[in-house]
Design a protein around this motif. Structure first.
Motif, PDB file in Angstrom:
ATOM      1  N   ALA A 268       0.787  -1.164   0.095  1.00 57.75           N
ATOM      2  CA  ALA A 268      -0.107   0.176   0.021  1.00 57.75           C
ATOM      3  C   ALA A 268       0.836   1.363   0.136  1.00 57.75           C
ATOM      4  O   ALA A 268       1.942   1.013   0.543  1.00 57.75           O
ATOM      5  N   GLN A 272      -2.390   5.593   1.249  1.00 61.44           N
ATOM      6  CA  GLN A 272      -3.466   4.399   1.292  1.00 61.44           C
ATOM      7  C   GLN A 272      -3.375   3.875   2.799  1.00 61.44           C
ATOM      8  O   GLN A 272      -4.440   3.627   3.410  1.00 61.44           O
ATOM      9  N   HIS A 291     -14.105   0.399   3.523  1.00 62.13           N
ATOM     10  CA  HIS A 291     -13.947   0.194   1.872  1.00 62.13           C
ATOM     11  C   HIS A 291     -12.868   0.903   1.485  1.00 62.13           C
ATOM     12  O   HIS A 291     -12.878   2.135   1.179  1.00 62.13           O
ATOM     13  N   LEU A 292     -11.642   0.419   1.000  1.00 63.09           N
ATOM     14  CA  LEU A 292     -10.662   1.409   0.680  1.00 63.09           C
ATOM     15  C   LEU A 292      -9.676   0.315  -0.376  1.00 63.09           C
ATOM     16  O   LEU A 292      -9.369  -0.749  -0.421  1.00 63.09           O
ATOM     17  N   LYS A 293      -9.589   1.200  -1.198  1.00 62.29           N
ATOM     18  CA  LYS A 293      -8.653   0.756  -2.655  1.00 62.29           C
ATOM     19  C   LYS A 293      -7.386   0.942  -2.294  1.00 62.29           C
ATOM     20  O   LYS A 293      -6.783   1.613  -1.786  1.00 62.29           O
ATOM     21  N   ILE A 294      -6.706  -0.472  -2.551  1.00 61.43           N
ATOM     22  CA  ILE A 294      -5.245  -0.637  -2.117  1.00 61.43           C
ATOM     23  C   ILE A 294      -4.861  -1.385  -3.330  1.00 61.43           C
ATOM     24  O   ILE A 294      -5.252  -2.481  -3.695  1.00 61.43           O
ATOM     25  N   SER A 296      -4.602  -2.524  -6.906  1.00 60.85           N
ATOM     26  CA  SER A 296      -5.585  -2.899  -7.617  1.00 60.85           C
ATOM     27  C   SER A 296      -6.941  -3.501  -6.838  1.00 60.85           C
ATOM     28  O   SER A 296      -7.728  -4.197  -7.850  1.00 60.85           O
ATOM     29  N   GLY A 297      -7.034  -3.781  -5.492  1.00 58.84           N
ATOM     30  CA  GLY A 297      -7.765  -4.423  -5.187  1.00 58.84           C
ATOM     31  C   GLY A 297      -8.351  -3.790  -4.009  1.00 58.84           C
ATOM     32  O   GLY A 297      -8.287  -2.325  -4.023  1.00 58.84           O
ATOM     33  N   PHE A 298      -9.229  -4.198  -3.017  1.00 60.03           N
ATOM     34  CA  PHE A 298      -9.809  -3.545  -1.879  1.00 60.03           C
ATOM     35  C   PHE A 298      -9.920  -4.014  -0.544  1.00 60.03           C
ATOM     36  O   PHE A 298      -9.837  -5.406  -0.554  1.00 60.03           O
ATOM     37  N   THR A 300     -11.602  -4.447   2.727  1.00 56.90           N
ATOM     38  CA  THR A 300     -12.977  -4.024   3.430  1.00 56.90           C
ATOM     39  C   THR A 300     -13.242  -4.739   4.840  1.00 56.90           C
ATOM     40  O   THR A 300     -12.160  -5.257   5.106  1.00 56.90           O
ATOM     41  N   THR A 309      -9.945  -8.064  -1.071  1.00 56.47           N
ATOM     42  CA  THR A 309     -10.417  -8.606  -2.318  1.00 56.47           C
ATOM     43  C   THR A 309      -9.584  -8.122  -3.473  1.00 56.47           C
ATOM     44  O   THR A 309      -9.387  -7.096  -3.836  1.00 56.47           O
ATOM     45  N   PRO A 311      -8.663  -7.911  -7.465  1.00 53.51           N
ATOM     46  CA  PRO A 311      -9.214  -7.385  -8.599  1.00 53.51           C
ATOM     47  C   PRO A 311      -9.718  -8.679  -9.590  1.00 53.51           C
ATOM     48  O   PRO A 311      -9.488  -9.818  -9.432  1.00 53.51           O
TER      49      PRO A 311
END
Length: 312
Positions: A268, A272, A291-294, A296-298, A300, A309, A311
């Motif tokens: 990250a 982030q 819920h945060l984009k890290i 290319s994934g997320f 949560t 999660t 991509p």
């Protein structure tokens, strides 16, 4: 040079071994040293990237050189074009390591030796500094690592490029110069052409000093990894939010970095990670959402734990 090749424990390597051989000066010196140390047990691995017109010449030279010295050679052609948003250097590097590991395995080699030297190590530290890198970046290049199921080693990190070229010239060994190494569109080449001479003028013999700093950074990172392992055992995998909140913010950052690296092989950004830790700190109610984009994934919240999660 042949006697030197055992420094750093490489004398204990189980033959056969392989050497990444680009046909340039550094890999030529390493290939010859390895061949002298383990005659008949060394395979040269040449990766044809297809990114420049000179690539065919590199391959032709590699074949002729290995035939002259009685060294086994494997060649693999790869597609190293970079995707949108991807660094050309990173794309070529990934393709190269994948091909090297595959060829080494096919050759039955115990490891792949790489020709990076003291100048490369210094450039890597300067590049990391210019990007505001953390300890993993400042640690620069490791002497030994594993990738794609293969062991890689860098036995030349203590030797400057001038020493390698001087040895080749004195012995009359031929090598090729990659014209892309002078292309200043690439950051590393600008460092080599502009920053390194300035450092040499101001701080003669600076390379061992940067290497020492890199070693200190690597040691500190190993300690942080050990601490992360201890903390991860407490917070669980994936991390429990309530358990994370009992740690200091610095230890939260360290264990989350470690978890993401182990979970998804990603790092990250500082921004982030700060945002994620802010959300963890604010997570005091059952219905609080994370819920945060890290990369290319997320990341949560699922129940009382963090969840990554990838991509789709």
């Amino acid at each position: 040079m042949a006697a030197w090749c055992g420094r750093g424990g490489f004398l204990q390597i189980t033959a056969p071994i392989s050497v990444a051989y680009s046909a340039g000066a550094d890999s030529t010196a390493l290939l010859l040293a390895a061949h002298q140390r383990w005659p008949g047990q060394v395979t040269a691995l040449h990766v044809h990237h297809g990114l420049q017109a000179a690539a065919d010449h590199f391959e032709t030279h590699a074949k002729a050189f290995c035939a002259l010295h009685g060294i086994a050679l494997r060649v693999e052609r790869v597609q190293a074009a970079h995707a949108a948003g991807e660094s050309p250097e990173d794309a070529a590097r990934q393709a190269r390591y994948t091909a090297l590991a595959r060829m080494a395995e096919q050759a039955g080699a115990a490891c792949v030796l790489l020709g990076q030297h003291a100048d490369d190590q210094a450039e890597t530290v300067l590049l990391a500094l210019s990007r505001g890198a953390g300890l993993p970046g400042l640690a620069a290049m490791a002497e030994r690592f594993e990738r794609h199921g293969m062991v890689f080693g860098r036995p030349l990190l203590a030797l400057p490029s001038a020493a390698l070229r001087g040895w080749l010239s004195s012995a009359g060994h031929a090598f090729v110069d990659d014209p892309s190494n002078t292309d200043q569109r690439y950051t590393r080449n600008r460092i080599r052409a502009v920053l390194v001479p300035a450092w040499e003028t101001s701080f003669p013999g600076f390379r061992p000093m940067l290497a020492r700093s890199a070693a200190h950074a690597a040691q500190a990172q190993r300690l942080l990894d050990e601490l992360a392992g201890v903390d991860l055992a407490q917070v669980g995998t994936p991390p429990a939010i309530a358990a994370l909140q009992l740690l200091s913010r610095d230890r939260q950052a360290n264990v989350v970095r470690h978890w993401l690296r182990a979970q998804a092989n990603l790092a990250a950004s500082a921004a982030q990670l700060d945002e994620l830790l802010d959300q963890v700190a604010a997570c005091t109610t059952r219905g609080h959402r994370i819920h945060l984009k890290i990369a290319s994934g997320f990341v949560t919240r699922e129940g009382g734990r963090l969840h990554f999660t990838p991509p789709i």
